[in-house]
Enzyme design. Sequence first.
Site, short mmCIF file in Angstrom:
data_model
loop_
_atom_site.label_atom_id
_atom_site.label_comp_id
_atom_site.label_asym_id
_atom_site.label_seq_id
_atom_site.Cartn_x
_atom_site.Cartn_y
_atom_site.Cartn_z
CB CYS A 1 59.49 -16.18 19.28
SG CYS A 1 60.67 -15.12 20.14
N GLY B 1 62.29 -11.82 26.37
CA GLY B 1 61.35 -11.74 27.49
C GLY B 1 60.10 -10.95 27.19
CD GLU B 2 54.90 -9.57 27.64
OE1 GLU B 2 54.81 -8.37 27.95
OE2 GLU B 2 54.63 -10.00 26.50
CB SER C 1 56.97 -5.05 21.89
OG SER C 1 56.30 -6.09 21.21
CG ASN D 1 63.67 -12.01 10.71
OD1 ASN D 1 64.05 -11.66 9.60
ND2 ASN D 1 63.04 -11.19 11.54
CB SER E 1 53.68 -9.66 19.76
OG SER E 1 54.90 -8.98 19.95
CG LEU E 2 47.24 -9.03 16.18
CD1 LEU E 2 46.49 -8.97 17.49
CD2 LEU E 2 46.62 -8.05 15.18
CG HIS E 3 52.69 -12.16 15.69
ND1 HIS E 3 53.42 -11.29 14.90
CD2 HIS E 3 53.22 -12.03 16.95
CE1 HIS E 3 54.35 -10.69 15.63
NE2 HIS E 3 54.24 -11.10 16.86
CD GLU F 1 71.77 -13.27 21.62
OE1 GLU F 1 72.74 -13.96 21.26
OE2 GLU F 1 70.68 -13.29 21.02
#
Length: 411
Positions: A160, A217-218, A249, A348, A271-273, A133
């Site tokens: 995620c 993906g990474e 990212s 989300n 992408s810390l979070h 996507e």
Amino acid sequence: MATTLDIARENANAQTILASAPQVVQPVPQAEEDKPTLIGLNREELAMALAEVGVPEKQRRMRASQLWYWLYVRGVADFSLMTNVAKDLRAKLAVAYTIARPEIVDEQISVDGTRKWLFRFPPRGAGRPVEVETVYIPEEGRGTLCVSSQVGCTLTCTFCHTGTQKLVRNLTAEEILSQILIARDRLGDFPDATTPQGVMVPSEGRLVTNIVMMGMGEPLYNFENVKKALLIASDGDGLALSKRRITLSTSGVVPEIFRTGDEIGCMLAISLHAVRDEDRDILVPINKKWNLEALLDACRNYPGLSNAKRITFEYVMLKDINDSNKDALELVRLLKGIPAKINLIPFNPWPGSQYGCSDWDRIEEFADIVNRAGYASPIRTPRGRDIFAACGQLKSASERMRKKDRDALAS
């Protein structure tokens, strides 16, 4: 309600059998999907491809520049449209290679104008065709394309949706670039193209202004293909996207962070979070391999880092998990000395998720703390939620359908 468009695959390079004398048997070209593609080749590789069809060595550099122009400036997907290339060479290229676009399986349009495409690529070792996507987010002054780098993901970040889909394979440089090319096709963002009526795009200028490697993906687990694609995308004689408008990212693949700045030169997002290892180990399990200390050290040493080239730290707001004032103060402490900005992302939701989004008042108070510390911390307004196109919601439709079928059989 999102509007779903079923789109038949466009076959821009339809085969034509030419009339000829009875004693001459004309060769039948290979099917497009069986041919090597010229998309994703650098200039040296294009010259080698030209050598394969008999172009003399003295002409290869010039001919490669012509192909580059038609592929990335004009955006053509049919050799016959390359009007300044000799007809016999066009014919040879059409027999040996393809520049056709991959299949668009589905296109969804959000009420806010966000668009999500489902693209299908050949198996290439996966056993069956694969799907990813890609999302286009139109805003007043820019149009951002969120590009995927892998089919599925290995990281299993618990907030995620993509992390619930197993990794199938890496995308090639061609497949990464194709996402950009098709988006520009669909939006009318190539010269002489027309934007379809009703499509939400920036009011002026280019329609795809920014690229973010934040899809499925990474990216740093597919470094070489991502690097190759982004260097082509940022080439000044082609797609000509500024490296300051390309952001990669990563969830924290520490050994590849320096290489990203040194070899690609794009902007970096992390992408810390979470602000403590025990929390990040759960939310972003790659933290068990490279913890916060190692990750932030790599960020401090990112090539070109300055107040004009800040690192973006993405922070998803999860209710009662990472959204306290104590978390905000610790975030400020952790980032001290790193030229940075913080993107606060309201969570989300997606089917089966164990998390909830922080209350809006809580998000605003969190933002006030980091803003007072001098960080630009906009609250990223959710876009495309109604079509599962927002941050953390991407997952190929085919994988969702297979899971739905498995669940139905199990019940």
